[in-house]
Design a protein around this motif. Structure first.
Motif, PDB file in Angstrom:
ATOM      1  N   ASN A 182      -1.183 -15.393  66.085  1.00 20.03           N
ATOM      2  CA  ASN A 182      -2.496 -15.048  66.647  1.00 20.03           C
ATOM      3  C   ASN A 182      -3.507 -16.143  66.331  1.00 20.03           C
ATOM      4  OD1 ASN A 182      -2.193 -11.476  66.072  1.00 20.03           O
ATOM      5  ND2 ASN A 182      -1.912 -12.602  67.961  1.00 20.03           N
ATOM      6  N   ASP A 237      -0.649  -7.997  76.019  1.00 15.85           N
ATOM      7  CA  ASP A 237      -2.051  -8.346  76.254  1.00 15.85           C
ATOM      8  C   ASP A 237      -2.255  -8.907  77.660  1.00 15.85           C
ATOM      9  OD1 ASP A 237      -2.522  -7.578  73.657  1.00 15.85           O
ATOM     10  OD2 ASP A 237      -3.189  -9.548  72.954  1.00 15.85           O
ATOM     11  N   TYR A 238      -1.185  -9.368  78.285  1.00 18.03           N
ATOM     12  CA  TYR A 238      -1.240  -9.934  79.633  1.00 18.03           C
ATOM     13  C   TYR A 238      -0.608  -8.988  80.662  1.00 18.03           C
ATOM     14  CZ  TYR A 238      -2.310 -14.206  77.093  1.00 18.03           C
ATOM     15  OH  TYR A 238      -2.884 -15.144  76.264  1.00 18.03           O
ATOM     16  N   HIS A 287      -0.622 -14.420  71.786  1.00 19.55           N
ATOM     17  CA  HIS A 287      -0.868 -12.978  71.821  1.00 19.55           C
ATOM     18  C   HIS A 287       0.399 -12.255  72.277  1.00 19.55           C
ATOM     19  CE1 HIS A 287      -5.123 -13.924  71.475  1.00 19.55           C
ATOM     20  NE2 HIS A 287      -4.902 -14.864  72.386  1.00 19.55           N
TER      21      HIS A 287
END
Length: 141
Positions: free
Chosen positions: A121, A130-131, A126
């Motif tokens: 991080n 998160d995507y 990430h």
């Protein structure tokens, strides 16, 4: 923490099998150490390699695999236990990733440990979720 002032970073140098096994044993990565020929071949077929040396001792490594255009996969970032927390991992990581500034995807798979997740991080990586992505893996164990 070790004094790393005289540390030497070498680009595209494949360590000998004994040095690799010593480093991977230190990390406890027995899947590699129980298959030393596979480990050596993996290095020989890597897209990019950085190694960190304290005199003649291999103290860290990172390998990148992929096509170098659309994707790189960061593989095997290892720093010898008594050299950890000295910035070697961060240096290897940044130098390796900066070698591919325009690549579309930078991917890695790592242990689900708080310190490991915190490290990546901190490097700007990430979880794929998160995507709005999901990752899949199939290990041949």
């Amino acid at each position: 923490m070790m004094n790393v002032e005289n540390l030497e970073i070498k680009e595209m140098v494949i360590p000998n099998k004994e040095d690799l096994l010593s480093l991977y044993n230190d990390a406890g990565w027995s899947n590699y150490t129980s298959h030393p020929d596979m480990l050596k071949q993996a290095y020989e077929r890597s897209l990019y390699i950085l190694t960190a040396w304290d005199k003649d001792q291999l103290v860290g490594t990172i390998r990148i695999v992929g096509d170098g255009i659309s994707i790189i996969y960061i593989q095997d970032l290892i720093v010898r236990t008594n050299y950890q927390h000295s910035g070697i991992g961060t240096q290897l990581f940044h130098q390796a990733v900066s070698h591919y500034p325009d690549v579309y995807q930078k991917v890695l798979l790592t242990d689900d440990q708080p310190k490991t997740k915190a490290f990546y991080n901190k490097q700007g990586f990430h979880p794929s979720s998160d995507y709005e992505c999901v990752s899949y893996v199939n290990f041949n164990m």
